[in-house]
Scaffold this motif. Structure first.
Motif, mmCIF file in Angstrom:
data_model
loop_
_atom_site.group_PDB
_atom_site.id
_atom_site.type_symbol
_atom_site.label_atom_id
_atom_site.label_comp_id
_atom_site.label_asym_id
_atom_site.label_seq_id
_atom_site.Cartn_x
_atom_site.Cartn_y
_atom_site.Cartn_z
ATOM 1 N N PHE A 421 0.812 -1.206 0.000
ATOM 2 C CA PHE A 421 0.000 0.000 0.000
ATOM 3 C C PHE A 421 0.851 1.265 0.000
ATOM 4 O O PHE A 421 1.760 1.418 0.808
ATOM 5 C CB PHE A 421 -0.908 0.008 1.236
ATOM 6 C CG PHE A 421 -1.685 1.286 1.415
ATOM 7 C CD1 PHE A 421 -2.854 1.505 0.706
ATOM 8 C CD2 PHE A 421 -1.249 2.282 2.285
ATOM 9 C CE1 PHE A 421 -3.576 2.677 0.869
ATOM 10 C CE2 PHE A 421 -1.962 3.456 2.454
ATOM 11 C CZ PHE A 421 -3.124 3.652 1.735
ATOM 12 N N GLN A 422 0.546 2.175 -0.940
ATOM 13 C CA GLN A 422 1.179 3.486 -0.977
ATOM 14 C C GLN A 422 0.101 4.515 -1.300
ATOM 15 O O GLN A 422 -1.043 4.169 -1.612
ATOM 16 C CB GLN A 422 2.293 3.530 -2.042
ATOM 17 C CG GLN A 422 3.452 2.586 -1.785
ATOM 18 C CD GLN A 422 4.249 2.950 -0.540
ATOM 19 O OE1 GLN A 422 4.282 4.112 -0.133
ATOM 20 N NE2 GLN A 422 4.906 1.962 0.068
ATOM 21 N N ILE A 423 0.452 5.784 -1.233
ATOM 22 C CA ILE A 423 -0.460 6.838 -1.665
ATOM 23 C C ILE A 423 0.278 7.768 -2.619
ATOM 24 O O ILE A 423 1.516 7.825 -2.608
ATOM 25 C CB ILE A 423 -1.015 7.654 -0.476
ATOM 26 C CG1 ILE A 423 0.125 8.326 0.302
ATOM 27 C CG2 ILE A 423 -1.874 6.786 0.429
ATOM 28 C CD1 ILE A 423 -0.361 9.296 1.370
ATOM 29 N N GLU A 424 -0.477 8.472 -3.444
ATOM 30 C CA GLU A 424 0.119 9.455 -4.342
ATOM 31 C C GLU A 424 -0.854 10.597 -4.566
ATOM 32 O O GLU A 424 -2.072 10.453 -4.385
ATOM 33 C CB GLU A 424 0.520 8.824 -5.677
ATOM 34 C CG GLU A 424 -0.640 8.436 -6.554
ATOM 35 C CD GLU A 424 -0.197 7.905 -7.914
ATOM 36 O OE1 GLU A 424 0.993 7.555 -8.061
ATOM 37 O OE2 GLU A 424 -1.051 7.823 -8.823
ATOM 38 N N LYS A 425 -0.313 11.733 -4.959
ATOM 39 C CA LYS A 425 -1.150 12.903 -5.226
ATOM 40 C C LYS A 425 -1.867 12.731 -6.567
ATOM 41 O O LYS A 425 -1.252 12.352 -7.570
ATOM 42 C CB LYS A 425 -0.297 14.174 -5.226
ATOM 43 C CG LYS A 425 0.235 14.554 -3.841
ATOM 44 C CD LYS A 425 0.884 15.914 -3.841
ATOM 45 C CE LYS A 425 2.269 15.876 -4.473
ATOM 46 N NZ LYS A 425 3.252 15.134 -3.651
ATOM 47 N N GLN A 426 -3.165 13.023 -6.558
ATOM 48 C CA GLN A 426 -3.981 12.958 -7.765
ATOM 49 C C GLN A 426 -5.006 14.079 -7.736
ATOM 50 O O GLN A 426 -5.412 14.536 -6.669
ATOM 51 C CB GLN A 426 -4.722 11.610 -7.850
ATOM 52 C CG GLN A 426 -3.838 10.391 -7.958
ATOM 53 C CD GLN A 426 -4.652 9.098 -7.968
ATOM 54 O OE1 GLN A 426 -5.884 9.115 -7.810
ATOM 55 N NE2 GLN A 426 -3.984 7.971 -8.150
ATOM 56 N N TRP A 427 -5.422 14.509 -8.919
ATOM 57 C CA TRP A 427 -6.534 15.444 -9.006
ATOM 58 C C TRP A 427 -7.841 14.673 -8.985
ATOM 59 O O TRP A 427 -7.981 13.648 -9.655
ATOM 60 C CB TRP A 427 -6.455 16.277 -10.285
ATOM 61 C CG TRP A 427 -5.370 17.312 -10.279
ATOM 62 C CD1 TRP A 427 -4.205 17.293 -10.989
ATOM 63 C CD2 TRP A 427 -5.359 18.531 -9.524
ATOM 64 N NE1 TRP A 427 -3.462 18.403 -10.727
ATOM 65 C CE2 TRP A 427 -4.141 19.198 -9.817
ATOM 66 C CE3 TRP A 427 -6.239 19.117 -8.624
ATOM 67 C CZ2 TRP A 427 -3.789 20.406 -9.260
ATOM 68 C CZ3 TRP A 427 -5.898 20.337 -8.050
ATOM 69 C CH2 TRP A 427 -4.694 20.969 -8.368
ATOM 70 N N SER A 428 -8.795 15.156 -8.220
ATOM 71 C CA SER A 428 -10.110 14.527 -8.122
ATOM 72 C C SER A 428 -11.171 15.542 -8.511
ATOM 73 O O SER A 428 -11.180 16.674 -8.021
ATOM 74 C CB SER A 428 -10.349 14.037 -6.693
ATOM 75 O OG SER A 428 -11.656 13.522 -6.546
ATOM 76 N N LYS A 429 -12.081 15.137 -9.404
ATOM 77 C CA LYS A 429 -13.176 16.029 -9.808
ATOM 78 C C LYS A 429 -14.306 15.905 -8.796
ATOM 79 O O LYS A 429 -14.822 14.806 -8.561
ATOM 80 C CB LYS A 429 -13.673 15.684 -11.208
ATOM 81 C CG LYS A 429 -14.600 16.750 -11.797
ATOM 82 C CD LYS A 429 -14.888 16.487 -13.264
ATOM 83 C CE LYS A 429 -15.678 17.641 -13.880
ATOM 84 N NZ LYS A 429 -15.944 17.430 -15.323
ATOM 85 N N GLU A 430 -14.669 17.012 -8.188
ATOM 86 C CA GLU A 430 -15.662 17.015 -7.111
ATOM 87 C C GLU A 430 -16.916 17.782 -7.543
ATOM 88 O O GLU A 430 -16.874 18.653 -8.403
ATOM 89 C CB GLU A 430 -15.082 17.665 -5.852
ATOM 90 C CG GLU A 430 -13.814 17.002 -5.354
ATOM 91 C CD GLU A 430 -14.014 15.565 -4.949
ATOM 92 O OE1 GLU A 430 -15.122 15.245 -4.456
ATOM 93 O OE2 GLU A 430 -13.102 14.749 -5.135
ATOM 94 N N TYR A 431 -18.011 17.419 -6.910
ATOM 95 C CA TYR A 431 -19.299 18.039 -7.239
ATOM 96 C C TYR A 431 -20.017 18.448 -5.948
ATOM 97 O O TYR A 431 -19.937 17.763 -4.936
ATOM 98 C CB TYR A 431 -20.191 17.061 -8.005
ATOM 99 C CG TYR A 431 -19.584 16.553 -9.284
ATOM 100 C CD1 TYR A 431 -19.830 17.179 -10.500
ATOM 101 C CD2 TYR A 431 -18.752 15.426 -9.277
ATOM 102 C CE1 TYR A 431 -19.267 16.705 -11.676
ATOM 103 C CE2 TYR A 431 -18.186 14.949 -10.448
ATOM 104 C CZ TYR A 431 -18.449 15.594 -11.644
ATOM 105 O OH TYR A 431 -17.889 15.122 -12.804
ATOM 106 N N LYS A 432 -20.705 19.573 -6.009
ATOM 107 C CA LYS A 432 -21.585 20.017 -4.928
ATOM 108 C C LYS A 432 -22.949 20.313 -5.514
ATOM 109 O O LYS A 432 -23.061 20.715 -6.677
ATOM 110 C CB LYS A 432 -21.027 21.278 -4.245
ATOM 111 C CG LYS A 432 -19.813 21.037 -3.368
ATOM 112 C CD LYS A 432 -19.414 22.341 -2.663
ATOM 113 C CE LYS A 432 -18.213 22.134 -1.750
ATOM 114 N NZ LYS A 432 -17.828 23.409 -1.070
ATOM 115 N N ASP A 433 -23.973 20.122 -4.705
ATOM 116 C CA ASP A 433 -25.329 20.382 -5.182
ATOM 117 C C ASP A 433 -25.471 21.821 -5.657
ATOM 118 O O ASP A 433 -25.093 22.761 -4.962
ATOM 119 C CB ASP A 433 -26.345 20.110 -4.070
ATOM 120 C CG ASP A 433 -26.437 18.640 -3.716
ATOM 121 O OD1 ASP A 433 -26.023 17.822 -4.553
ATOM 122 O OD2 ASP A 433 -26.906 18.318 -2.609
#
Length: 470
Positions: A421-433
């Motif tokens: 297990f590792q982690i890495e930086k990524q862009w995530s597309k987020e939504y709000k109502d």
């Protein structure tokens, strides 16, 4: 905004459409933001051409199903294929190749996939750019354009990766379950159920600035199961006899679904009443589904795997929940004569209204949760017929033989997990109502030493089960 006739002509110029193909669907969004056109092969129901344009006639999405390669077609080298693909993109979006960066060029079987994407902080922004699939003889068969990201939130502070990884691992759980390892989903699978540990992380991703308020997973309200055992039913019950399938129904279609067979039945006198002049997507599916009953069967045994009735009618009955429950028991036992040995009714999941009652039956094996081990049955109160059935994804007969005692401990499974297990930086597309979407930089789990995402660890031997990448 272009007129419908102009959009249709634009669509026809995207690729060469065979004269024998029929324009099956011509659908325009009510808000005028897109138009969809589908031409179908005259004989092959699942072969056709899909074209989606925006309100200005720009190509958004294109799919052309392959049948046979052109006779004596010359095979092109990878670089030639790539240049042909990029020329297609440039013809629809001049400057797109310079605007976006190359993400990958992948050759598989007889096709080449080319993907270009937008980057920020040298990291790709998902759902941006475009991708193209081209056959080895130079025909474009897939194109999709997402365009540019408009709202990218640059973080003011970035937490240390080591610290965040430690926080991920601090509360990870190894949940003992039974899962059917399907070859189509997992690497090195055998289409059989296994006792596994499923890693459960405290959160799926974490904002790089350390805040959790927006991206932490919402806890779903879980109902405590209330189980009722199924009585042993008399042998001889035929499940189809409890549905709307009878002598008045004829089979109008059959389709090979790889691991199953799909069948569609319609009453002989019940032709669709939907107007042939309605070319919309909704109209198309109404014409195909109206007054039909659809079945899915096991290809080898013929066992019923699923059923859905599109027949809309009210009968003269008003059956109680108990009467409907008895029919559900009979139906499930007709499919699985020993259903009483491994299924139990979860009354906490039962839903009902004046027209129908939905029952959920869970596979039970030594109190170990079984992933996708629920069968769902819907009974029409007014007819007493089963109108919907969705079978469990696990063969009950294979569950009984599973040893419920894991060969490796939860602690050992967790150590195996921590090693990969590792982690890495990524862009995530987020939504709000009621707000525009935006991009947030997050830390996400990755497994760099594996071929894909770790899904399970086999409790019988510690082998890691990896999801296939599509």
């Amino acid at each position: 905004m272009m007129l419908k006739d102009e959009l249709r002509e634009k669509a026809r110029k995207v690729c060469a459409i065979p004269e024998t193909y029929k324009l099956e669907i011509e659908d325009y969004a009510e808000d005028g933001t897109r138009a969809v056109f589908i031409w179908n092969h005259p004989e092959e129901m699942d072969v056709g051409i899909w074209i989606e344009l925006d309100e200005n006639g720009k190509l958004v999405d294109f799919t052309k199903d392959e049948i046979n390669p052109p006779l004596n077609a010359a095979l092109l080298h990878v670089e030639e294929l790539k240049q042909t693909a990029l020329q297609f993109a440039e013809s629809h979006y001049p400057g797109a190749v310079q605007e976006f960066e190359e993400e990958f060029v992948k050759k598989s079987d007889n096709q080449l996939r080319v993907s270009y994407i937008q980057k920020e902080l040298n990291l790709p922004l998902p759902f941006t750019g475009f991708y193209i699939t081209i056959t080895e003889y130079g025909e474009i068969v897939r194109f999709h354009y997402d365009g540019s990201a408009e709202n990218v939130v640059i973080p003011q502070h970035i937490e240390a990766e080591k610290k965040v990884r430690s926080e991920f691992l601090k509360e990870v759980k190894m949940n003992l379950k039974i899962a059917n390892l399907e070859e189509s989903i997992y690497e090195n699978a055998d289409n059989r159920p296994h006792l596994v540990y499923e890693p459960k992380l405290p959160f799926y991703r974490r904002r790089v600035d350390g805040l959790l308020n927006e991206l932490s997973e919402e806890e779903e309200e879980t109902k405590v199961p209330v189980y009722v055992k199924i009585p042993k039913m008399e042998a001889g019950s035929i499940p189809e006899s409890l549905t709307e399938l009878d002598g008045s129904m004829i089979k109008i279609r059959e389709q090979d679904l790889d691991d199953a067979i799909g069948e569609v039945y319609r009453k002989q006198e019940a032709e669709p009443v939907i107007s042939e002049s309605d070319p919309s997507i909704i109209g198309f599916f109404n014409k195909r589904n109206e007054n039909t009953v659809k079945l899915k069967r096991n290809k080898e045994t013929g066992q019923l795997l699923g059923l859905y009735s599109f027949i809309e009618r009210r009968g003269p009955l008003m059956m109680s929940e108990e009467e409907c429950k008895e029919i559900a028991f009979q139906f499930l036992s007709g499919i699985f004569p020993d259903a009483h040995l491994y299924f139990q009714l979860d009354q906490s999941q039962m839903e009902s209204d004046e027209d129908r009652v939905l029952f959920c039956f869970d596979l039970i094996h030594h109190d170990i949760p079984i992933l996708f081990g629920t069968a769902r049955i819907n009974i029409d109160r007014t007819t007493g017929k089963v109108t919907h059935y969705l079978g469990a994804d696990v063969d009950p007969d294979l569950i009984i033989s599973i040893n419920p005692d894991p060969a490796i401990s939860e602690e050992t499974a967790q150590k195996f997990f921590e090693q990969v297990f590792q982690i890495e930086k990524q862009w995530s597309k987020e939504y709000k109502d009621n707000e525009e979407s935006y991009y947030q930089l997050v830390y996400s789990p990755v497994y760099p030493n594996l071929s894909g995402e770790l899904r399970f660890i086999k409790a019988e031997n510690g082998e890691m089960v990896v999801g296939k990448q599509f």
